[in-house]
Design an enzyme around this catalytic site. Structure first.
Site, mmCIF file in Angstrom:
data_model
loop_
_atom_site.group_PDB
_atom_site.id
_atom_site.type_symbol
_atom_site.label_atom_id
_atom_site.label_comp_id
_atom_site.label_asym_id
_atom_site.label_seq_id
_atom_site.Cartn_x
_atom_site.Cartn_y
_atom_site.Cartn_z
ATOM 1 C CD GLU A 104 -3.197 0.383 0.344
ATOM 2 O OE1 GLU A 104 -2.755 1.303 -0.384
ATOM 3 O OE2 GLU A 104 -4.402 0.179 0.473
ATOM 4 C CG ASP A 105 -0.852 4.815 -1.640
ATOM 5 O OD1 ASP A 105 -1.634 4.125 -0.954
ATOM 6 O OD2 ASP A 105 -1.260 5.699 -2.416
ATOM 7 C CG ASP A 108 -6.003 8.417 6.060
ATOM 8 O OD1 ASP A 108 -6.274 8.673 7.241
ATOM 9 O OD2 ASP A 108 -5.973 9.284 5.174
ATOM 10 C CG PHE A 157 -3.935 15.533 0.826
ATOM 11 C CD1 PHE A 157 -4.701 14.378 0.720
ATOM 12 C CD2 PHE A 157 -3.398 16.088 -0.320
ATOM 13 C CE1 PHE A 157 -4.922 13.792 -0.522
ATOM 14 C CE2 PHE A 157 -3.617 15.511 -1.557
ATOM 15 C CZ PHE A 157 -4.391 14.359 -1.652
ATOM 16 C CG ASP A 164 -3.675 10.531 -6.940
ATOM 17 O OD1 ASP A 164 -4.669 10.777 -7.637
ATOM 18 O OD2 ASP A 164 -3.731 9.763 -5.958
ATOM 19 N NE ARG A 170 -1.764 8.235 -9.701
ATOM 20 C CZ ARG A 170 -2.424 7.824 -8.627
ATOM 21 N NH1 ARG A 170 -1.760 7.477 -7.551
ATOM 22 N NH2 ARG A 170 -3.735 7.765 -8.624
#
Length: 183
Positions: A104-105, A108, A157, A164, A170
């Site tokens: 996963e990036d 959250d 964020f 992105d 990205r």
């Protein structure tokens, strides 16, 4: 470059590429350490945001028998999580008896991670672990703590290194954070 503006929002540097790559090597080393002899893991990259991290981790793990495949979920619109996870592209490989490493990036709230783990367990894998570049523990609502974490970050964020804002940014090599509004 001290600031970058995407879709009218200004971002400032947060994590440099060198720092990111150092953590990629550490995470890959931890994954390699935890693999059992003879494991041929399958890496499951969650698109679109994790593709850069997944490629870097996959190469660093360097197990010739490993495979990589892709799945796509969507839960963000603009800078906010919608709270609803939509599967856009599904898994086609069998996971029966396989060691699965989800890449996963960012984790959250953990809602996507929770849904993904539940879906994968239906295929009876040997094990399922998650590696994430970024983890926001203050935002977590599900208890889905990843086994491998590049960085713990506050609930802000960010963009770059695959992450992105509505499809843009990205390709930035560093990670950038949304600039706080001046008072």
């Amino acid at each position: 470059m001290e600031e970058v503006t995407i879709k009218g929002l200004t971002f400032v540097p947060y994590l440099k590429e060198e720092e990111i790559l150092k953590q990629v090597k550490r995470v890959a080393s931890e994954i390699r350490r935890d693999l059992e002899p003879g494991d041929a893991p399958i890496f499951l990259c969650v698109l679109n945001g994790a593709f850069v991290f997944a490629a870097d981790v996959f190469r660093e793990v360097d197990v010739p028998e490993s495979e990589i495949t892709f799945i796509r979920f969507k839960s963000y619109e603009g800078t906010q999580s919608t709270g609803v996870v939509k599967q856009v592209m599904g898994l086609t490989e069998s996971l029966e008896g396989r060691t699965v490493i989800i890449i996963e990036d960012i984790v959250d709230t953990g809602v996507t991670a929770q849904q993904l783990r539940a879906t994968l367990k239906e295929q009876n894998p040997k094990s399922v672990k998650m590696a994430t570049l970024l983890f926001k523990p203050q935002s977590l609502t599900t208890g889905q703590v990843p086994e491998y974490v590049g960085f713990e970050i506050p609930s802000k964020f960010i963009i770059g290194y695959g992450l992105d804002l509505d499809g843009q940014a990205r390709g930035l090599r560093d990670i950038w954070v949304l600039k706080d509004k001046e008072k």
